[in-house]
Design a protein around this motif. Structure first.
Motif, PDB file in Angstrom:
ATOM      1  N   ALA A  29      10.618  -3.902   4.151  1.00 53.75           N
ATOM      2  CA  ALA A  29       9.591  -2.724   3.244  1.00 53.75           C
ATOM      3  C   ALA A  29       8.707  -3.445   2.412  1.00 53.75           C
ATOM      4  CB  ALA A  29      11.211  -2.654   2.338  1.00 53.75           C
ATOM      5  N   PRO A  30       9.002  -5.182   2.702  1.00 53.34           N
ATOM      6  CA  PRO A  30       7.383  -5.409   2.376  1.00 53.34           C
ATOM      7  C   PRO A  30       6.059  -5.438   3.122  1.00 53.34           C
ATOM      8  CG  PRO A  30       8.608  -7.036   3.102  1.00 53.34           C
ATOM      9  CD  PRO A  30       9.345  -6.076   2.824  1.00 53.34           C
ATOM     10  N   TYR A  31       6.699  -5.793   4.408  1.00 53.05           N
ATOM     11  CA  TYR A  31       5.019  -5.074   5.515  1.00 53.05           C
ATOM     12  C   TYR A  31       4.933  -3.360   5.698  1.00 53.05           C
ATOM     13  CZ  TYR A  31       6.914  -9.872   7.204  1.00 53.05           C
ATOM     14  OH  TYR A  31       7.290 -11.273   7.315  1.00 53.05           O
ATOM     15  N   LEU A  32       5.888  -2.510   5.238  1.00 57.04           N
ATOM     16  CA  LEU A  32       4.820  -0.771   4.921  1.00 57.04           C
ATOM     17  C   LEU A  32       4.198  -1.041   3.981  1.00 57.04           C
ATOM     18  CD1 LEU A  32       8.417   0.658   6.391  1.00 57.04           C
ATOM     19  CD2 LEU A  32       6.084   0.410   7.420  1.00 57.04           C
ATOM     20  N   SER A  33       4.597  -1.603   2.421  1.00 58.17           N
ATOM     21  CA  SER A  33       3.946  -1.833   1.279  1.00 58.17           C
ATOM     22  C   SER A  33       2.680  -2.446   1.566  1.00 58.17           C
ATOM     23  CB  SER A  33       4.765  -2.300   0.422  1.00 58.17           C
ATOM     24  OG  SER A  33       6.280  -1.646   0.096  1.00 58.17           O
ATOM     25  N   ASP A  34       2.620  -3.349   2.772  1.00 53.88           N
ATOM     26  CA  ASP A  34       1.315  -4.163   2.447  1.00 53.88           C
ATOM     27  C   ASP A  34       0.352  -3.299   3.975  1.00 53.88           C
ATOM     28  OD1 ASP A  34       2.093  -5.648   0.689  1.00 53.88           O
ATOM     29  OD2 ASP A  34       1.857  -7.673   1.644  1.00 53.88           O
ATOM     30  N   GLY A  35       1.122  -2.636   4.650  1.00 48.11           N
ATOM     31  CA  GLY A  35       0.486  -2.471   6.262  1.00 48.11           C
ATOM     32  C   GLY A  35      -0.200  -0.866   5.781  1.00 48.11           C
ATOM     33  N   ILE A  36       1.219   0.351   5.083  1.00 48.52           N
ATOM     34  CA  ILE A  36       0.313   1.454   5.096  1.00 48.52           C
ATOM     35  C   ILE A  36       0.269   1.479   4.199  1.00 48.52           C
ATOM     36  CG2 ILE A  36       1.648   1.680   7.418  1.00 48.52           C
ATOM     37  CD1 ILE A  36       3.844   3.117   5.812  1.00 48.52           C
ATOM     38  N   GLY A  37       0.757   0.917   2.602  1.00 50.52           N
ATOM     39  CA  GLY A  37       0.366   1.243   1.561  1.00 50.52           C
ATOM     40  C   GLY A  37       1.675   1.895   0.664  1.00 50.52           C
ATOM     41  N   ARG A  38       1.233   1.256  -0.687  1.00 47.52           N
ATOM     42  CA  ARG A  38       2.200   1.681  -1.487  1.00 47.52           C
ATOM     43  C   ARG A  38       2.711   3.441  -0.953  1.00 47.52           C
ATOM     44  NH1 ARG A  38       1.696  -3.852  -1.467  1.00 47.52           N
ATOM     45  NH2 ARG A  38       1.224  -4.174  -3.646  1.00 47.52           N
ATOM     46  N   ARG A  39       1.775   4.037  -1.233  1.00 49.87           N
ATOM     47  CA  ARG A  39       1.881   5.565  -1.803  1.00 49.87           C
ATOM     48  C   ARG A  39       3.030   6.521   0.181  1.00 49.87           C
ATOM     49  NH1 ARG A  39      -3.658   8.785  -1.483  1.00 49.87           N
ATOM     50  NH2 ARG A  39      -3.422   7.663   0.241  1.00 49.87           N
ATOM     51  N   ARG A  40       2.465   5.646   1.269  1.00 48.86           N
ATOM     52  CA  ARG A  40       2.941   5.950   2.155  1.00 48.86           C
ATOM     53  C   ARG A  40       4.240   5.715   2.905  1.00 48.86           C
ATOM     54  NH1 ARG A  40      -2.213   5.986   6.558  1.00 48.86           N
ATOM     55  NH2 ARG A  40      -2.960   7.523   6.078  1.00 48.86           N
ATOM     56  N   THR A  41       4.290   4.031   2.028  1.00 47.12           N
ATOM     57  CA  THR A  41       5.944   3.934   1.915  1.00 47.12           C
ATOM     58  C   THR A  41       6.779   4.913   1.129  1.00 47.12           C
ATOM     59  OG1 THR A  41       4.683   1.596   2.131  1.00 47.12           O
ATOM     60  CG2 THR A  41       7.173   1.764   1.756  1.00 47.12           C
ATOM     61  N   VAL A  42       6.400   5.243  -0.040  1.00 50.68           N
ATOM     62  CA  VAL A  42       6.874   5.978  -0.477  1.00 50.68           C
ATOM     63  C   VAL A  42       7.688   7.546  -0.231  1.00 50.68           C
ATOM     64  CG1 VAL A  42       7.013   7.402  -2.898  1.00 50.68           C
ATOM     65  CG2 VAL A  42       6.142   4.908  -2.889  1.00 50.68           C
ATOM     66  N   ILE A  43       6.785   8.025   0.225  1.00 53.42           N
ATOM     67  CA  ILE A  43       6.500   9.175   1.681  1.00 53.42           C
ATOM     68  C   ILE A  43       7.498   9.048   2.411  1.00 53.42           C
ATOM     69  CG2 ILE A  43       5.819  11.138   2.123  1.00 53.42           C
ATOM     70  CD1 ILE A  43       3.402  11.012   1.318  1.00 53.42           C
ATOM     71  N   LEU A  44       7.623   7.606   2.853  1.00 44.39           N
ATOM     72  CA  LEU A  44       9.353   7.701   4.196  1.00 44.39           C
ATOM     73  C   LEU A  44      10.005   7.190   3.691  1.00 44.39           C
ATOM     74  CD1 LEU A  44       9.534   6.367   7.310  1.00 44.39           C
ATOM     75  CD2 LEU A  44       9.222   4.805   6.614  1.00 44.39           C
ATOM     76  N   GLY A  45      10.322   6.934   3.084  1.00 41.43           N
ATOM     77  CA  GLY A  45      11.883   5.773   1.873  1.00 41.43           C
ATOM     78  C   GLY A  45      12.398   7.910   1.394  1.00 41.43           C
ATOM     79  N   ALA A  46      11.237   8.724   0.727  1.00 45.34           N
ATOM     80  CA  ALA A  46      12.151   9.701   0.370  1.00 45.34           C
ATOM     81  C   ALA A  46      12.331  10.673   1.476  1.00 45.34           C
ATOM     82  CB  ALA A  46      10.723  10.455  -0.406  1.00 45.34           C
ATOM     83  N   GLU A  51      -4.429   5.824  -4.655  1.00 48.72           N
ATOM     84  CA  GLU A  51      -3.382   4.370  -3.889  1.00 48.72           C
ATOM     85  C   GLU A  51      -3.850   3.607  -5.116  1.00 48.72           C
ATOM     86  OE1 GLU A  51      -1.468   2.410  -2.628  1.00 48.72           O
ATOM     87  OE2 GLU A  51      -1.700   3.493  -0.311  1.00 48.72           O
ATOM     88  N   SER A  52      -2.838   2.584  -4.704  1.00 46.35           N
ATOM     89  CA  SER A  52      -3.722   1.032  -5.505  1.00 46.35           C
ATOM     90  C   SER A  52      -4.460   0.125  -4.951  1.00 46.35           C
ATOM     91  CB  SER A  52      -2.259   0.407  -5.158  1.00 46.35           C
ATOM     92  OG  SER A  52      -2.323  -1.375  -5.495  1.00 46.35           O
ATOM     93  N   PRO A  53      -5.397   0.388  -5.999  1.00 50.05           N
ATOM     94  CA  PRO A  53      -6.485  -0.366  -5.597  1.00 50.05           C
ATOM     95  C   PRO A  53      -6.730  -1.586  -5.736  1.00 50.05           C
ATOM     96  CG  PRO A  53      -6.905   0.446  -7.832  1.00 50.05           C
ATOM     97  CD  PRO A  53      -5.414   0.796  -7.864  1.00 50.05           C
ATOM     98  N   ARG A  54      -5.574  -2.782  -5.592  1.00 47.63           N
ATOM     99  CA  ARG A  54      -5.816  -3.963  -4.941  1.00 47.63           C
ATOM    100  C   ARG A  54      -5.215  -3.969  -3.378  1.00 47.63           C
ATOM    101  NH1 ARG A  54      -3.701  -3.684 -10.426  1.00 47.63           N
ATOM    102  NH2 ARG A  54      -4.561  -4.913 -11.909  1.00 47.63           N
ATOM    103  N   TRP A  55      -4.610  -2.543  -3.056  1.00 47.10           N
ATOM    104  CA  TRP A  55      -4.096  -2.878  -1.882  1.00 47.10           C
ATOM    105  C   TRP A  55      -5.501  -1.948  -1.138  1.00 47.10           C
ATOM    106  CZ3 TRP A  55      -4.731   1.301   1.653  1.00 47.10           C
ATOM    107  CH2 TRP A  55      -3.594   1.034   3.126  1.00 47.10           C
ATOM    108  N   LEU A  56      -6.365  -1.555  -1.884  1.00 49.90           N
ATOM    109  CA  LEU A  56      -7.698  -1.126  -1.295  1.00 49.90           C
ATOM    110  C   LEU A  56      -8.398  -2.417  -0.960  1.00 49.90           C
ATOM    111  CD1 LEU A  56      -7.941   2.067  -2.753  1.00 49.90           C
ATOM    112  CD2 LEU A  56      -7.443   2.443  -0.507  1.00 49.90           C
ATOM    113  N   VAL A  57      -8.673  -2.544  -1.707  1.00 48.10           N
ATOM    114  CA  VAL A  57      -9.564  -4.346  -1.596  1.00 48.10           C
ATOM    115  C   VAL A  57      -8.727  -5.004  -0.953  1.00 48.10           C
ATOM    116  CG1 VAL A  57      -9.727  -6.497  -3.435  1.00 48.10           C
ATOM    117  CG2 VAL A  57     -10.855  -4.292  -4.362  1.00 48.10           C
TER     118      VAL A  57
END
Length: 535
Positions: free
Chosen positions: A93-110, A217-223
């Motif tokens: 989970a954390p590698y996906l959240s940090d790797g592909i972004g928060r938004r896509r990880t939510v979609i995958l889980g759903a 998408e998260s501005p922090r992830w984008l930066v």
């Protein structure tokens, strides 16, 4: 001790940059942003739905007959398997959240949870039902890891804490939907009595799969990915009506940049070991692991998953009455959790945590006495008082142990540790839940009211721990809260990495002002340490 409390009353450095006339209800872009946040918040509904649904299904003759009246140990597996599925997904989970972004990880889980809900509703055997619940837990881990972080990282600053606290509060909304759905299908004389509630568990996932693509998408992830222009535009669009030069947007953007640059330059190792590599991180993890355990080992596991067994033990055996009590209790719990979410920045984290656990202890002691009196003497009034004290317990639990645990965990973790630290938090919750779900039905069957005494002792320990270690973080940004734990050296490093360009009241600030501003946060940290020692 008073010094720590007064220090925590100081306002964050961004407060004077806010437009006092700009509210969530009179600004179109804030309304849009909060609508997207609601889409993320419903992730928690799936989890709450599951607990209440399993509680309700145990009252349904149609479900018990179809699965041959599961034994206490089989019942434990049916409840625990969802969390076993969650455990299986935590390493990823954390590698996906940090790797592909928060938004896509939510979609995958759903997507995984929707597939699981379909299988669960179509189950032809107990094995198929168990397998579907495993998949629900597996998918939920991805969505539940990314969603609250994204809520916290895109929220308009004054609303960050209440919205993130609402995330876990909406566990109760899912529980309400499940309880009343099952109450409504109870009279269906076929397996559809339990298949309909099972299928509806996938409804939040359907909404997220189709709509989450449009989320910011998260501005922090984008930066962190070098997409600074996109991050600035996201902040400007939602927080300042599209003006990238707005003082608040510049403050947020420079703060995020400086903190992430600090993480990349100073923190050489951002692997799992870094969670415990510094004194500040060890303080964080001690608190995070503790509140994760407390959230599940405060007696709530019995009311959430085995209420029907408690009601049966006090001679309330009518399925209609059991389902009705469960349905009303879920609405009551949601009400108190939402009230606490709205007050989080007014009352503060420490006051809510301590008020909640003290109230939980008093209500639990009262439940223990009522249960014991009924069990030993069969007095009906004792059974009725037990129900009343269950409602008081739920209100006290809703003050902090439901809404605060997620927001507090997310806000005390710096960006580079947020996904991994939040995974540890969820992993700990799953372990605590699995233990509860296996042991509670067996312990209740053998010990009855005496089992409650164990929780009385444990909740008393929780109060002492929270009094000694919880640090007040209200009215601080995510980056300021990180400095609260990491101390003066982190503040100086961050101020040297870009805070000199932050704008105050439309004017460019000197570096000295920025340092002084963040040194106040160091004062809070130091006073909080003094508070802990005095405690």
């Amino acid at each position: 001790m008073a010094g720590g409390i007064f220090a925590a009353e100081r306002q964050s450095g961004f407060t004077h940059l806010l437009d006092p006339n700009k509210k969530w209800f009179n600004n179109k872009r804030l309304i849009t942003l909060n609508a997207w946040i609601v889409l993320l918040l419903i992730t928690s509904c799936t989890n709450g739905y599951d607990g209440s649904m399993m509680n309700s299904l145990q009252s349904l003759p149609q479900w018990k007959d179809y699965f041959n009246h599961p034994s206490p140990s089989k019942l434990g597996l049916l409840n625990a398997i969802q969390n076993i599925g969650s455990l299986a997904a935590y390493p990823f989970a954390p590698y996906l959240s940090d790797g592909i972004g928060r938004r896509r990880t939510v979609i995958l889980g759903a997507s995984i949870m929707l597939l699981a809900a379909i299988i669960q509703a179509a189950a032809q055997s107990v094995g198929m039902f168990i397998g579907a619940r495993f998949l629900i837990g597996f998918g939920l881990t991805f969505a539940a890891n990314a969603a609250p972080m994204l809520v916290s990282e895109i929220s308009y600053p004054p609303y960050r804490a209440p919205l993130t606290a609402t995330y876990n509060s909406l566990w109760n909304l899912g529980a309400i939907i499940a309880a009343w759905t099952t109450f409504g299908t109870f009279r269906i004389n076929s397996t559809w009595a339990w298949r309909i509630p099972s299928a509806l568990q996938g409804l939040p996932s359907v909404l997220q799969i189709f709509l989450a693509w449009f989320l910011p998408e998260s501005p922090r992830w984008l930066v962190s990915r070098g997409r600074e222009e996109q991050a600035l535009n996201t902040l400007a669009y939602y927080h300042a009506d599209g003006n990238p030069d707005d003082p608040l947007v510049q403050y947020e953007f420079n703060e995020i940049k400086a903190a992430i640059e600090f993480d990349s330059n100073v923190v050489a190792n951002i692997g799992w070991k870094s969670l415990f590599s510094t004194p500040g991180n060890r303080k964080r993890m001690r608190i995070i692991i503790a509140i994760a355990i407390f959230s599940q080992w405060s007696g709530n596991g019995i009311a959430s998953y085995y209420l029907n067994q408690i009601l049966t033990d006090i001679d309330i055996t009518d399925p209609t009455v059991q389902l009705l009590i469960n349905g009303i209790l879920t609405i009551w719990s949601l009400l108190w959790a939402l009230i606490a979410s709205g007050l989080i920045d007014r009352l503060g984290r420490r006051l809510l945590f301590l008020s909640s656990t003290i109230g939980v202890l008093l209500a639990w002691i009262a439940q223990t006495v009522s249960f014991a009196v009924f069990w030993e003497h069969g007095i009906p009034a004792a059974a009725h008082s037990l129900i009343a004290f269950i409602f008081l317990f739920s209100a006290a639990y809703g003050l902090a142990l439901s809404p605060l645990i997620v927001v507090y965990t997310v806000e005390i973790l710096p960006y580079h540790l947020r996904a991994k630290g939040f995974t540890v938090f969820n992993f700990t919750i799953s372990l605590a839940l699995i233990f509860n779900q296996y042991t509670n039905p067996i312990a209740l069957a053998h010990l009855a009211w005496k089992y409650y005494i164990i929780y009385c002792c444990w909740i008393a320990f929780e109060i002492v721990f929270l009094y000694c270690y919880v640090v007040e973080t209200k009215n601080l940004t995510l980056e300021e809260t990180a400095a609260l734990f990491d101390g003066k050296s982190a503040i100086e490093e961050i101020t040297g990495n870009g805070f000199g360009s932050v704008l105050h009241d439309g004017q460019e600030s000197s570096k000295e002002k920025d340092v002084a501003q963040l040194m106040e946060i160091e004062d809070i940290r130091r006073d909080s340490q003094s508070m802990t020692k005095n405690a």
